[in-house]
Design a protein around this motif. Structure first.
Motif, PDB file in Angstrom:
ATOM      1  N   GLU A 104       0.836  -1.198   0.000  1.00 31.55           N
ATOM      2  CA  GLU A 104       0.000   0.000   0.000  1.00 31.55           C
ATOM      3  C   GLU A 104       0.872   1.249   0.000  1.00 31.55           C
ATOM      4  N   VAL A 105       0.399   2.259  -0.738  1.00 30.86           N
ATOM      5  CA  VAL A 105       1.019   3.581  -0.772  1.00 30.86           C
ATOM      6  C   VAL A 105      -0.002   4.562  -0.231  1.00 30.86           C
ATOM      7  N   LEU A 106       0.372   5.269   0.820  1.00 28.63           N
ATOM      8  CA  LEU A 106      -0.565   6.099   1.574  1.00 28.63           C
ATOM      9  C   LEU A 106      -0.322   7.589   1.322  1.00 28.63           C
ATOM     10  N   PHE A 107      -1.418   8.334   1.211  1.00 31.32           N
ATOM     11  CA  PHE A 107      -1.354   9.791   1.106  1.00 31.32           C
ATOM     12  C   PHE A 107      -2.696  10.351   1.556  1.00 31.32           C
ATOM     13  N   GLY A 108      -2.749  11.635   1.805  1.00 31.02           N
ATOM     14  CA  GLY A 108      -3.975  12.254   2.271  1.00 31.02           C
ATOM     15  C   GLY A 108      -4.933  12.582   1.143  1.00 31.02           C
ATOM     16  N   ARG A 109      -6.202  12.696   1.490  1.00 28.13           N
ATOM     17  CA  ARG A 109      -7.200  13.152   0.519  1.00 28.13           C
ATOM     18  C   ARG A 109      -6.820  14.544   0.024  1.00 28.13           C
ATOM     19  N   TYR A 110      -7.089  14.814  -1.238  1.00 22.34           N
ATOM     20  CA  TYR A 110      -6.746  16.077  -1.895  1.00 22.34           C
ATOM     21  C   TYR A 110      -5.235  16.261  -1.985  1.00 22.34           C
ATOM     22  N   SER A 111      -4.542  15.175  -2.298  1.00 22.13           N
ATOM     23  CA  SER A 111      -3.092  15.233  -2.501  1.00 22.13           C
ATOM     24  C   SER A 111      -2.773  15.400  -3.982  1.00 22.13           C
ATOM     25  N   PHE A 112      -1.499  15.586  -4.284  1.00 19.59           N
ATOM     26  CA  PHE A 112      -1.014  15.697  -5.655  1.00 19.59           C
ATOM     27  C   PHE A 112      -1.405  14.448  -6.439  1.00 19.59           C
ATOM     28  N   ALA A 113      -1.950  14.645  -7.638  1.00 22.87           N
ATOM     29  CA  ALA A 113      -2.481  13.531  -8.426  1.00 22.87           C
ATOM     30  C   ALA A 113      -1.433  12.481  -8.774  1.00 22.87           C
ATOM     31  N   VAL A 114      -0.160  12.867  -8.823  1.00 26.85           N
ATOM     32  CA  VAL A 114       0.897  11.925  -9.207  1.00 26.85           C
ATOM     33  C   VAL A 114       1.053  10.799  -8.185  1.00 26.85           C
ATOM     34  N   TYR A 115       0.682  11.020  -6.922  1.00 24.00           N
ATOM     35  CA  TYR A 115       0.867   9.973  -5.915  1.00 24.00           C
ATOM     36  C   TYR A 115       0.026   8.740  -6.247  1.00 24.00           C
ATOM     37  N   ASP A 116      -1.214   8.952  -6.625  1.00 26.94           N
ATOM     38  CA  ASP A 116      -2.083   7.836  -7.003  1.00 26.94           C
ATOM     39  C   ASP A 116      -1.518   7.118  -8.232  1.00 26.94           C
ATOM     40  N   ILE A 117      -1.055   7.902  -9.206  1.00 21.16           N
ATOM     41  CA  ILE A 117      -0.469   7.313 -10.413  1.00 21.16           C
ATOM     42  C   ILE A 117       0.777   6.507 -10.068  1.00 21.16           C
ATOM     43  N   ALA A 118       1.639   7.066  -9.211  1.00 20.19           N
ATOM     44  CA  ALA A 118       2.879   6.377  -8.838  1.00 20.19           C
ATOM     45  C   ALA A 118       2.591   5.043  -8.160  1.00 20.19           C
ATOM     46  N   ALA A 119       1.569   5.026  -7.301  1.00 20.91           N
ATOM     47  CA  ALA A 119       1.209   3.786  -6.615  1.00 20.91           C
ATOM     48  C   ALA A 119       0.724   2.738  -7.605  1.00 20.91           C
ATOM     49  N   ARG A 120      -0.206   3.129  -8.449  1.00 23.61           N
ATOM     50  CA  ARG A 120      -0.780   2.172  -9.408  1.00 23.61           C
ATOM     51  C   ARG A 120       0.242   1.721 -10.436  1.00 23.61           C
ATOM     52  N   ARG A 121       1.133   2.592 -10.801  1.00 25.75           N
ATOM     53  CA  ARG A 121       2.126   2.276 -11.828  1.00 25.75           C
ATOM     54  C   ARG A 121       2.990   1.089 -11.429  1.00 25.75           C
ATOM     55  N   CYS A 122       3.262   0.937 -10.132  1.00 30.02           N
ATOM     56  CA  CYS A 122       4.095  -0.186  -9.696  1.00 30.02           C
ATOM     57  C   CYS A 122       3.255  -1.334  -9.139  1.00 30.02           C
TER      58      CYS A 122
END
Length: 366
Positions: A105-123
Protein backbone atom coordinates in the motif's frame (compact mmCIF):
# COMPACT_ATOMS: atom_id res chain seq x y z
CA UNK A 1 -7.26 -16.09 -25.87
CA UNK A 2 -6.15 -12.48 -26.41
CA UNK A 3 -5.05 -11.47 -29.91
CA UNK A 4 -3.13 -8.41 -28.74
CA UNK A 5 -0.78 -7.43 -25.90
CA UNK A 6 -2.74 -6.49 -22.78
CA UNK A 7 -1.55 -4.06 -20.15
CA UNK A 8 -1.31 -5.13 -16.54
CA UNK A 9 -4.63 -4.51 -14.75
CA UNK A 10 -3.07 -2.02 -12.33
CA UNK A 11 -1.89 0.08 -15.28
CA UNK A 12 -5.42 0.22 -16.67
CA UNK A 13 -6.55 1.58 -13.31
CA UNK A 14 -4.53 4.75 -13.85
CA UNK A 15 -6.28 7.94 -14.84
CA UNK A 16 -3.71 9.86 -16.86
CA UNK A 17 -2.46 13.11 -15.37
CA UNK A 18 -4.39 16.10 -16.72
CA UNK A 19 -2.21 19.23 -17.05
CA UNK A 20 -3.50 22.74 -16.54
CA UNK A 21 -5.20 24.18 -19.62
CA UNK A 22 -3.81 27.11 -21.58
CA UNK A 23 -6.67 27.63 -24.04
CA UNK A 24 -10.44 27.95 -23.99
CA UNK A 25 -12.98 25.47 -25.32
CA UNK A 26 -12.86 27.31 -28.63
CA UNK A 27 -9.07 27.07 -28.83
CA UNK A 28 -8.53 30.72 -27.91
CA UNK A 29 -5.24 31.20 -26.01
CA UNK A 30 -5.72 32.15 -22.36
CA UNK A 31 -3.42 33.65 -19.75
CA UNK A 32 -2.29 30.55 -17.90
CA UNK A 33 -3.11 30.61 -14.18
CA UNK A 34 -3.61 26.86 -14.11
CA UNK A 35 -0.15 25.33 -13.69
CA UNK A 36 1.49 27.25 -10.79
CA UNK A 37 4.22 28.69 -13.01
CA UNK A 38 6.26 31.69 -11.89
CA UNK A 39 4.65 34.92 -13.24
CA UNK A 40 8.08 36.60 -13.09
CA UNK A 41 9.39 34.03 -15.56
CA UNK A 42 12.99 32.84 -15.23
CA UNK A 43 16.03 34.57 -13.80
CA UNK A 44 18.33 36.30 -16.28
CA UNK A 45 21.20 34.13 -15.06
CA UNK A 46 19.33 30.94 -15.87
CA UNK A 47 18.24 32.29 -19.26
CA UNK A 48 21.84 33.15 -20.08
CA UNK A 49 22.91 29.63 -19.12
CA UNK A 50 20.22 28.17 -21.35
CA UNK A 51 21.26 30.25 -24.34
CA UNK A 52 24.92 29.49 -23.72
CA UNK A 53 24.56 25.71 -23.39
CA UNK A 54 26.83 23.99 -25.88
CA UNK A 55 27.54 20.55 -27.33
CA UNK A 56 23.93 19.36 -27.79
CA UNK A 57 25.29 16.38 -29.74
CA UNK A 58 26.87 15.07 -26.55
CA UNK A 59 25.11 13.33 -23.70
CA UNK A 60 24.78 15.32 -20.48
CA UNK A 61 26.64 14.37 -17.32
CA UNK A 62 24.70 11.28 -16.20
CA UNK A 63 25.43 12.07 -12.55
CA UNK A 64 24.61 15.82 -12.78
CA UNK A 65 27.70 16.33 -10.65
CA UNK A 66 27.95 20.13 -10.91
CA UNK A 67 24.24 20.51 -10.21
CA UNK A 68 24.34 18.21 -7.18
CA UNK A 69 27.32 20.13 -5.82
CA UNK A 70 25.51 23.45 -6.23
CA UNK A 71 22.36 22.09 -4.59
CA UNK A 72 24.50 20.82 -1.73
CA UNK A 73 26.17 24.21 -1.34
CA UNK A 74 22.88 26.13 -1.26
CA UNK A 75 21.00 23.73 1.03
CA UNK A 76 23.80 22.34 3.20
CA UNK A 77 23.34 18.78 1.90
CA UNK A 78 26.10 16.28 1.07
CA UNK A 79 26.00 15.90 -2.76
CA UNK A 80 26.46 12.15 -2.30
CA UNK A 81 22.97 12.14 -0.75
CA UNK A 82 21.38 13.90 -3.76
CA UNK A 83 19.86 12.43 -6.91
CA UNK A 84 18.49 14.52 -9.77
CA UNK A 85 15.49 13.70 -11.93
CA UNK A 86 13.29 14.74 -14.81
CA UNK A 87 11.31 17.03 -12.58
CA UNK A 88 10.39 15.81 -9.11
CA UNK A 89 7.64 13.76 -10.81
CA UNK A 90 10.19 11.19 -11.96
CA UNK A 91 11.60 10.91 -8.45
CA UNK A 92 8.17 10.50 -6.86
CA UNK A 93 7.40 7.66 -9.27
CA UNK A 94 10.79 6.07 -8.63
CA UNK A 95 10.24 6.21 -4.87
CA UNK A 96 7.07 4.17 -5.22
CA UNK A 97 8.62 1.82 -7.78
CA UNK A 98 11.70 1.23 -5.65
CA UNK A 99 9.92 0.45 -2.40
CA UNK A 100 6.40 -0.78 -3.23
CA UNK A 101 4.75 -3.27 -5.53
CA UNK A 102 1.79 -5.63 -5.86
CA UNK A 103 0.31 -6.42 -2.46
CA UNK A 104 1.75 -3.25 -0.88
CA UNK A 105 0.00 0.00 0.00
CA UNK A 106 1.02 3.58 -0.77
CA UNK A 107 -0.57 6.10 1.57
CA UNK A 108 -1.35 9.79 1.11
CA UNK A 109 -3.98 12.25 2.27
CA UNK A 110 -7.20 13.15 0.52
CA UNK A 111 -6.75 16.08 -1.90
CA UNK A 112 -3.09 15.23 -2.50
CA UNK A 113 -1.01 15.70 -5.66
CA UNK A 114 -2.48 13.53 -8.43
CA UNK A 115 0.90 11.92 -9.21
CA UNK A 116 0.87 9.97 -5.92
CA UNK A 117 -2.08 7.84 -7.00
CA UNK A 118 -0.47 7.31 -10.41
CA UNK A 119 2.88 6.38 -8.84
CA UNK A 120 1.21 3.79 -6.61
CA UNK A 121 -0.78 2.17 -9.41
CA UNK A 122 2.13 2.28 -11.83
CA UNK A 123 4.10 -0.19 -9.70
CA UNK A 124 1.07 -2.37 -8.90
CA UNK A 125 0.64 -1.11 -5.32
CA UNK A 126 -2.69 -0.11 -3.82
CA UNK A 127 -3.24 3.64 -3.29
CA UNK A 128 -4.80 4.49 0.09
CA UNK A 129 -6.27 7.89 0.98
CA UNK A 130 -6.45 9.14 4.55
CA UNK A 131 -9.17 11.58 5.58
CA UNK A 132 -8.52 15.31 5.62
CA UNK A 133 -9.53 17.99 8.12
CA UNK A 134 -11.16 20.88 6.26
CA UNK A 135 -9.02 20.23 3.17
CA UNK A 136 -5.77 20.03 5.16
CA UNK A 137 -3.58 17.00 5.79
CA UNK A 138 -4.42 15.24 9.07
CA UNK A 139 -1.48 13.54 10.79
CA UNK A 140 -3.70 11.46 13.05
CA UNK A 141 -5.72 10.21 10.08
CA UNK A 142 -2.55 9.34 8.16
CA UNK A 143 -1.09 7.40 11.08
CA UNK A 144 -4.39 5.60 11.65
CA UNK A 145 -4.36 4.47 8.00
CA UNK A 146 -0.94 2.82 8.25
CA UNK A 147 -1.12 -0.98 8.06
CA UNK A 148 1.39 -3.81 7.84
CA UNK A 149 1.09 -3.42 4.04
CA UNK A 150 2.08 0.27 4.00
CA UNK A 151 5.42 0.74 2.28
CA UNK A 152 5.41 4.41 1.22
CA UNK A 153 3.76 7.55 2.62
CA UNK A 154 3.59 10.65 0.40
CA UNK A 155 3.03 14.12 1.81
CA UNK A 156 3.37 17.47 0.02
CA UNK A 157 4.15 20.45 2.24
CA UNK A 158 2.81 22.94 1.24
CA UNK A 159 0.21 20.70 -0.33
CA UNK A 160 -1.00 20.73 -3.93
CA UNK A 161 -3.85 21.38 -4.79
CA UNK A 162 -4.99 22.90 -1.48
CA UNK A 163 -1.99 25.03 -0.50
CA UNK A 164 -2.28 23.88 3.11
CA UNK A 165 0.79 23.49 5.28
CA UNK A 166 1.88 21.41 8.27
CA UNK A 167 4.36 22.98 10.71
CA UNK A 168 7.60 21.35 11.78
CA UNK A 169 6.03 19.79 14.89
CA UNK A 170 3.41 17.94 12.82
CA UNK A 171 5.90 16.73 10.20
CA UNK A 172 8.14 15.40 12.95
CA UNK A 173 5.17 13.79 14.72
CA UNK A 174 4.11 12.06 11.51
CA UNK A 175 7.60 10.72 10.90
CA UNK A 176 7.98 9.57 14.52
CA UNK A 177 4.73 7.62 14.26
CA UNK A 178 5.70 5.69 11.12
CA UNK A 179 7.36 2.27 11.26
CA UNK A 180 11.04 2.37 10.38
CA UNK A 181 10.51 0.23 7.29
CA UNK A 182 8.01 2.69 5.77
CA UNK A 183 9.47 5.26 3.37
CA UNK A 184 8.29 8.79 4.16
CA UNK A 185 8.43 10.94 1.00
CA UNK A 186 8.15 14.64 1.78
CA UNK A 187 7.36 16.53 -1.42
CA UNK A 188 8.65 20.10 -1.03
CA UNK A 189 7.84 21.42 -4.51
CA UNK A 190 6.60 24.70 -2.99
CA UNK A 191 9.05 24.93 -0.07
CA UNK A 192 10.79 28.01 -1.47
CA UNK A 193 7.59 30.00 -0.96
CA UNK A 194 7.86 29.52 2.81
CA UNK A 195 9.73 31.92 5.06
CA UNK A 196 12.81 30.59 6.88
CA UNK A 197 10.73 30.52 10.08
CA UNK A 198 8.26 28.15 8.41
CA UNK A 199 10.85 25.50 7.54
CA UNK A 200 9.26 22.10 8.23
CA UNK A 201 12.53 20.29 9.12
CA UNK A 202 12.31 18.00 6.11
CA UNK A 203 15.94 18.32 5.08
CA UNK A 204 17.02 17.73 8.68
CA UNK A 205 14.88 14.58 8.88
CA UNK A 206 16.30 13.31 5.58
CA UNK A 207 19.83 13.85 6.90
CA UNK A 208 19.18 12.12 10.22
CA UNK A 209 16.99 9.13 9.36
CA UNK A 210 17.10 6.14 7.04
CA UNK A 211 13.46 6.30 5.89
CA UNK A 212 12.97 9.92 4.77
CA UNK A 213 13.23 11.14 1.19
CA UNK A 214 12.70 14.84 0.40
CA UNK A 215 11.93 15.91 -3.18
CA UNK A 216 12.17 19.38 -4.69
CA UNK A 217 11.75 20.95 -8.12
CA UNK A 218 13.02 23.80 -10.27
CA UNK A 219 9.60 24.09 -11.95
CA UNK A 220 8.01 26.52 -9.50
CA UNK A 221 9.85 29.43 -7.93
CA UNK A 222 12.92 28.95 -10.15
CA UNK A 223 10.80 29.28 -13.31
CA UNK A 224 12.31 26.29 -15.13
CA UNK A 225 9.19 24.16 -15.62
CA UNK A 226 9.97 23.66 -19.30
CA UNK A 227 13.37 22.13 -18.54
CA UNK A 228 11.99 19.40 -16.21
CA UNK A 229 14.52 19.36 -13.36
CA UNK A 230 14.03 18.00 -9.87
CA UNK A 231 16.10 16.57 -7.05
CA UNK A 232 15.77 14.39 -4.01
CA UNK A 233 17.84 13.80 -0.91
CA UNK A 234 17.88 11.04 1.65
CA UNK A 235 20.03 8.35 3.18
CA UNK A 236 22.65 6.86 0.83
CA UNK A 237 20.75 3.58 0.43
CA UNK A 238 17.62 5.49 -0.68
CA UNK A 239 19.59 7.51 -3.20
CA UNK A 240 21.24 4.30 -4.43
CA UNK A 241 17.85 2.73 -5.17
CA UNK A 242 16.68 5.74 -7.16
CA UNK A 243 19.95 5.87 -9.08
CA UNK A 244 19.53 2.21 -10.04
CA UNK A 245 16.18 2.78 -11.74
CA UNK A 246 16.23 6.38 -13.00
CA UNK A 247 16.95 7.25 -16.61
CA UNK A 248 20.73 7.22 -17.27
CA UNK A 249 20.75 10.74 -18.81
CA UNK A 250 17.58 12.04 -17.23
CA UNK A 251 18.48 15.73 -16.84
CA UNK A 252 19.42 17.53 -20.04
CA UNK A 253 22.62 19.41 -20.66
CA UNK A 254 20.79 22.75 -20.84
CA UNK A 255 18.67 21.89 -17.82
CA UNK A 256 21.70 21.17 -15.65
CA UNK A 257 23.36 24.42 -16.69
CA UNK A 258 20.21 26.48 -16.14
CA UNK A 259 19.55 24.95 -12.71
CA UNK A 260 23.09 25.66 -11.53
CA UNK A 261 22.74 29.28 -12.64
CA UNK A 262 19.27 29.57 -11.08
CA UNK A 263 20.60 28.38 -7.74
CA UNK A 264 23.22 31.13 -7.93
CA UNK A 265 20.55 33.82 -8.34
CA UNK A 266 18.85 33.78 -4.96
CA UNK A 267 17.87 37.45 -5.41
CA UNK A 268 15.43 36.28 -8.09
CA UNK A 269 14.07 33.64 -5.71
CA UNK A 270 13.53 36.27 -3.03
CA UNK A 271 11.77 38.63 -5.45
CA UNK A 272 9.53 35.81 -6.57
CA UNK A 273 8.72 34.88 -2.96
CA UNK A 274 7.90 38.48 -2.05
CA UNK A 275 5.75 38.98 -5.15
CA UNK A 276 3.82 35.84 -4.36
CA UNK A 277 3.31 36.73 -0.70
CA UNK A 278 1.88 40.14 -1.59
CA UNK A 279 -0.31 38.80 -4.39
CA UNK A 280 -1.59 35.87 -2.35
CA UNK A 281 -2.48 38.09 0.61
CA UNK A 282 -4.41 40.51 -1.62
CA UNK A 283 -6.21 37.69 -3.39
CA UNK A 284 -7.21 35.90 -0.19
CA UNK A 285 -8.46 39.21 1.24
CA UNK A 286 -10.57 39.79 -1.87
CA UNK A 287 -12.07 36.29 -1.68
CA UNK A 288 -12.82 36.75 2.04
CA UNK A 289 -14.80 39.87 1.12
CA UNK A 290 -17.00 37.63 -1.06
CA UNK A 291 -17.63 35.16 1.75
CA UNK A 292 -21.26 36.15 2.05
CA UNK A 293 -21.68 34.81 -1.50
CA UNK A 294 -20.28 31.41 -0.53
CA UNK A 295 -16.69 31.90 -1.73
CA UNK A 296 -13.85 30.72 0.49
CA UNK A 297 -10.10 30.54 -0.07
CA UNK A 298 -8.37 27.66 1.68
CA UNK A 299 -5.42 29.29 3.54
CA UNK A 300 -2.39 28.78 1.29
CA UNK A 301 1.36 28.79 1.75
CA UNK A 302 2.06 28.04 -1.92
CA UNK A 303 1.89 30.13 -5.11
CA UNK A 304 -1.79 29.45 -5.71
CA UNK A 305 -5.12 29.65 -3.97
CA UNK A 306 -7.83 26.99 -3.87
CA UNK A 307 -11.13 28.87 -4.02
CA UNK A 308 -14.19 26.93 -2.88
CA UNK A 309 -17.66 27.80 -4.18
CA UNK A 310 -20.03 26.82 -1.39
CA UNK A 311 -23.03 29.02 -2.22
CA UNK A 312 -25.25 29.66 -5.23
CA UNK A 313 -22.35 30.50 -7.51
CA UNK A 314 -20.91 27.25 -8.85
CA UNK A 315 -17.29 26.56 -9.73
CA UNK A 316 -18.21 25.60 -13.31
CA UNK A 317 -19.93 28.95 -13.82
CA UNK A 318 -16.94 30.83 -12.46
CA UNK A 319 -14.56 28.72 -14.58
CA UNK A 320 -16.43 29.67 -17.76
CA UNK A 321 -16.62 33.36 -16.84
CA UNK A 322 -12.92 33.53 -15.96
CA UNK A 323 -12.10 31.86 -19.30
CA UNK A 324 -14.30 34.39 -21.10
CA UNK A 325 -12.28 37.11 -19.37
CA UNK A 326 -9.13 35.54 -20.85
CA UNK A 327 -7.76 33.32 -18.07
CA UNK A 328 -7.22 29.59 -17.58
CA UNK A 329 -7.55 28.31 -14.01
CA UNK A 330 -7.69 24.73 -12.75
CA UNK A 331 -10.99 22.96 -12.08
CA UNK A 332 -10.45 19.82 -10.03
CA UNK A 333 -13.43 17.44 -10.16
CA UNK A 334 -11.04 14.58 -10.89
CA UNK A 335 -9.43 15.15 -7.50
CA UNK A 336 -12.69 15.22 -5.61
CA UNK A 337 -13.00 19.00 -5.72
CA UNK A 338 -15.83 19.81 -8.14
CA UNK A 339 -16.59 22.90 -6.04
CA UNK A 340 -13.02 24.20 -6.24
CA UNK A 341 -10.88 26.26 -8.61
CA UNK A 342 -7.12 26.35 -8.09
CA UNK A 343 -5.85 29.75 -9.20
CA UNK A 344 -2.15 30.50 -9.62
CA UNK A 345 -0.97 33.84 -8.27
CA UNK A 346 -0.02 35.71 -11.43
CA UNK A 347 0.89 39.31 -12.15
CA UNK A 348 -0.82 42.06 -10.17
CA UNK A 349 -2.85 43.10 -13.22
CA UNK A 350 -3.97 39.54 -13.95
CA UNK A 351 -5.07 38.93 -10.37
CA UNK A 352 -7.06 42.18 -10.33
CA UNK A 353 -8.91 41.08 -13.47
CA UNK A 354 -9.72 37.66 -12.00
CA UNK A 355 -10.94 39.30 -8.78
CA UNK A 356 -13.06 41.75 -10.79
CA UNK A 357 -14.59 38.83 -12.69
CA UNK A 358 -15.52 37.04 -9.46
CA UNK A 359 -16.95 40.23 -7.96
CA UNK A 360 -19.09 40.75 -11.03
CA UNK A 361 -20.37 37.18 -10.85
CA UNK A 362 -21.34 37.80 -7.22
CA UNK A 363 -23.16 41.01 -8.12
CA UNK A 364 -20.59 43.19 -6.38
CA UNK A 365 -19.23 46.40 -7.85
CA UNK A 366 -15.73 46.10 -9.26
Amino acid sequence: MSTRPEAKPWIMGIHAYVPGKSSGADGRPLVKLSANENPLGTSDAALAALSGAKAPANYPDPDARALREKIGEVHGVDPVRIVCGTGSDELLNLAAQGFAGPGDEVLFGRYSFAVYDIAARRCGATPVEAADTDFAMDVDALLAAVTEKTRVVFLANPNNPTGTYLPRSEIERLHAGLPGDVLFVLDQAYAEYLTPEEDDSGLELAAAHDNVLVTRTFSKIYGLAGERIGWATGAPHLVDVLNRIRGPFNVTLSGQAAAVAALGDQDFVERSREHNARGLARFEEAIAALGNHGLRAVPSKANFSLVLFEGELQAETALAAIAEAGYAVRHLPGQGLPQGLRITIGSDADMERVIACLRELCGESA
